[in-house]
Design an enzyme around this catalytic site. Structure first.
Site, PDB file in Angstrom:
ATOM      1  N   ALA A 132      79.911  67.011  53.096  1.00 29.62           N
ATOM      2  CA  ALA A 132      81.586  67.016  52.830  1.00 29.62           C
ATOM      3  C   ALA A 132      81.743  67.275  51.669  1.00 29.62           C
ATOM      4  CB  ALA A 132      82.051  65.849  53.677  1.00 29.62           C
ATOM      5  N   ASN A 199      79.483  58.636  54.029  1.00 26.29           N
ATOM      6  CA  ASN A 199      78.267  59.214  53.590  1.00 26.29           C
ATOM      7  C   ASN A 199      78.033  59.677  52.416  1.00 26.29           C
ATOM      8  OD1 ASN A 199      76.298  58.917  56.326  1.00 26.29           O
ATOM      9  ND2 ASN A 199      78.164  59.595  57.036  1.00 26.29           N
ATOM     10  N   HIS A 229      88.198  64.653  49.057  1.00 20.94           N
ATOM     11  CA  HIS A 229      87.133  63.845  48.440  1.00 20.94           C
ATOM     12  C   HIS A 229      87.304  64.425  46.961  1.00 20.94           C
ATOM     13  CE1 HIS A 229      85.171  62.442  51.890  1.00 20.94           C
ATOM     14  NE2 HIS A 229      84.909  63.472  52.185  1.00 20.94           N
TER      15      HIS A 229
HETATM   16  N1  LIG Z   1      76.514  63.733  55.040  1.00 25.59           N
HETATM   17  C1  LIG Z   1      77.735  64.036  55.155  1.00 25.59           C
HETATM   18  O1  LIG Z   1      78.519  64.595  54.390  1.00 25.59           O
HETATM   19  C2  LIG Z   1      78.267  63.791  56.601  1.00 25.59           C
HETATM   20  C3  LIG Z   1      79.497  64.364  56.789  1.00 25.59           C
HETATM   21  C4  LIG Z   1      79.958  64.091  58.233  1.00 25.59           C
HETATM   22  C5  LIG Z   1      79.221  63.225  59.091  1.00 25.59           C
HETATM   23  N2  LIG Z   1      78.216  62.716  58.817  1.00 25.59           N
HETATM   24  C6  LIG Z   1      77.396  61.750  59.624  1.00 25.59           C
HETATM   25  O2  LIG Z   1      76.536  62.725  60.469  1.00 25.59           O
HETATM   26  C7  LIG Z   1      76.483  61.962  61.804  1.00 25.59           C
HETATM   27  C8  LIG Z   1      76.682  62.658  62.991  1.00 25.59           C
HETATM   28  O3  LIG Z   1      78.151  63.105  62.885  1.00 25.59           O
HETATM   29  P1  LIG Z   1      79.057  63.878  64.100  1.00 25.59           P
HETATM   30  O4  LIG Z   1      80.311  63.993  63.399  1.00 25.59           O
HETATM   31  O5  LIG Z   1      78.141  64.988  64.519  1.00 25.59           O
HETATM   32  O6  LIG Z   1      79.035  62.606  64.841  1.00 25.59           O
HETATM   33  P2  LIG Z   1      79.663  62.296  66.457  1.00 25.59           P
HETATM   34  O7  LIG Z   1      80.083  61.151  66.756  1.00 25.59           O
HETATM   35  O8  LIG Z   1      80.452  63.670  66.668  1.00 25.59           O
HETATM   36  O9  LIG Z   1      78.083  62.765  67.310  1.00 25.59           O
HETATM   37  C9  LIG Z   1      77.069  61.866  67.228  1.00 25.59           C
HETATM   38  C10 LIG Z   1      76.273  62.022  68.457  1.00 25.59           C
HETATM   39  O10 LIG Z   1      74.978  61.190  68.137  1.00 25.59           O
HETATM   40  C11 LIG Z   1      74.811  60.383  69.344  1.00 25.59           C
HETATM   41  N3  LIG Z   1      73.986  59.255  68.631  1.00 25.59           N
HETATM   42  C12 LIG Z   1      74.506  58.299  68.189  1.00 25.59           C
HETATM   43  N4  LIG Z   1      73.564  57.199  67.834  1.00 25.59           N
HETATM   44  C13 LIG Z   1      72.368  57.837  68.384  1.00 25.59           C
HETATM   45  C14 LIG Z   1      71.375  57.441  68.566  1.00 25.59           C
HETATM   46  N5  LIG Z   1      70.630  56.076  67.803  1.00 25.59           N
HETATM   47  N6  LIG Z   1      70.070  58.202  68.989  1.00 25.59           N
HETATM   48  C15 LIG Z   1      70.542  59.248  69.514  1.00 25.59           C
HETATM   49  N7  LIG Z   1      71.758  59.901  69.686  1.00 25.59           N
HETATM   50  C16 LIG Z   1      72.796  59.032  69.140  1.00 25.59           C
HETATM   51  C17 LIG Z   1      75.832  60.007  70.105  1.00 25.59           C
HETATM   52  O11 LIG Z   1      76.029  59.925  71.409  1.00 25.59           O
HETATM   53  C18 LIG Z   1      76.993  61.613  69.576  1.00 25.59           C
HETATM   54  O12 LIG Z   1      76.642  62.501  70.779  1.00 25.59           O
HETATM   55  C19 LIG Z   1      77.283  60.944  61.808  1.00 25.59           C
HETATM   56  O13 LIG Z   1      76.332  59.450  61.384  1.00 25.59           O
HETATM   57  C20 LIG Z   1      78.175  61.124  60.446  1.00 25.59           C
HETATM   58  O14 LIG Z   1      78.851  59.695  60.090  1.00 25.59           O
HETATM   59  C21 LIG Z   1      77.689  62.772  57.460  1.00 25.59           C
END
Ligand SMILES: NC(=O)c1ccc[n+]([C@@H]2O[C@H](COP(=O)([O-])OP(=O)(O)OC[C@H]3O[C@@H](n4cnc5c(N)ncnc54)[C@H](O)[C@@H]3O)[C@@H](O)[C@H]2O)c1
Length: 279
Positions: A132, A199, A229
């Site tokens: 992000a 993150n 940010h």
């Molecule tokens: N690096 C970055 O800049 C950045 C930015 C946004 C989000 N993220 C991270 O990326 C990840 C995904 O984000 P999102 O918006 O798609 O989240 P989301 O909540 O929309 O989707 C997450 C999915 O993963 C599944 N899930 C959760 N734990 C699991 C596990 N242990 N095993 C299998 N499936 C599992 C959930 O059921 C859900 O369907 C999150 O951890 C979020 O914090 C990182």
């Protein structure tokens, strides 16, 4: 040769990525399998795909024991910090390259050291997209001459809902009626308090001067609808100031749309030959 991939997590990021692969990147990438602990999320995603027919799993052990897993070259994690903590070392031991979105898990330095050792001994790659934010390219270049890195994240309180921070401090997001600085601390503490929101704090720490020294402010502002940010880096090289105003994903307000675009671009870069600029 098409790159064979799996996606863990079928939420905002995993779903958009899978659909992008299905529609635009079919030339370079085949989606072999998807894993989500909520079977309905994996099933809903599969229904949206027309050129790929991935196998569905809702349990990590079944996923890695399947015949199809042997063929997988790259696993893309878009699930949660828990998923990374539980699965990453096993994926590495199977010699799979892994693209990690829940980079906050690396703010735990014992876990990060263990992963780093395993990465080296298994000779694989871990890809961490810029997510992000912007400016990681420059921060990597100047990190040896930097004295100060601060991230100030401003979000609508609703995007911060359910964060451990509110339990730890015994107040609710609903009590925030005006722009309020609610958190100041290191990137490590920020990730512990807001695991689904900052993150990028861990990523800044890893790319720069470390997660202990990287400072984070979190502002809750009921009047904004975007995720903001602001990064400030000061060092012998001069100053770097980056401000990103992100539109939240339509399905998960905690996640910025830019994070989804960044994983799409990272996958494109991994799976295509040619110019690699701005790396
Ligand atoms: N690096 C970055 O800049 C950045 C930015 C946004 C989000 N993220 C991270 O990326 C990840 C995904 O984000 P999102 O918006 O798609 O989240 P989301 O909540 O929309 O989707 C997450 C999915 O993963 C599944 N899930 C959760 N734990 C699991 C596990 N242990 N095993 C299998 N499936 C599992 C959930 O059921 C859900 O369907 C999150 O951890 C979020 O914090 C990182």
């Amino acid at each position: 040769m098409k790159k064979k991939i799996s996606i863990i997590g079928c939420g905002a990021i995993g779903s958009e990525l899978a659909q992008h692969v299905d529609s635009n990147m079919a030339k370079n990438v085949t989606l072999l399998s998807i894993l989500d602990i909520r079977p309905e999320n994996a099933e809903a995603l599969k229904l949206k795909l027309s050129n790929n027919s991935p196998l569905l799993f809702n349990n990590f052990d079944d996923f890695v024991k399947s015949e199809s897993f042997k063929e997988v070259e790259l696993v893309i994690e878009a699930a949660s910090q828990n998923a990374i903590t539980s699965y990453l070392n096993q994926l590495i031991s199977f010699k799979k390259d892994v693209l990690v979105m829940s980079v906050g898990a690396f703010a735990n330095s014992a876990f990060f050291s263990e992963v780093s050792r395993n990465v080296e001994s298994n000779d694989i790659n871990i890809y961490v997209p810029s997510g992000a934010i912007a400016g990681i390219d420059a921060l990597k270049s100047v990190k040896n001459s930097v004295s100060y890195v601060t991230l100030t994240t401003t979000k609508n309180p609703n995007s911060l809902k359910d964060s451990p921070f509110f339990k730890n401090n015994n107040f609710t997001v609903d009590s925030i009626k005006k722009r309020t600085l609610i958190f100041e601390g290191s990137a490590i503490e920020a990730v512990q308090n807001f695991p689904a929101n900052v993150n990028v704090a861990a990523l800044l720490g890893l790319a720069g001067i470390g997660v202990e020294k990287t400072k984070v402010n979190v502002i809750a502002d009921p009047s904004i609808r975007i995720n903001k940010h602001e990064i400030k880096v000061i060092g012998k090289f001069g100053e770097l100031i980056v401000r990103v105003k992100n539109i939240p994903s339509s399905t998960n307000p905690k996640t910025s749309y830019l994070a989804i675009l960044s994983v799409i671009e990272c996958l494109r870069s991994i799976t295509t030959k040619g110019f690699k600029y701005g790396t």
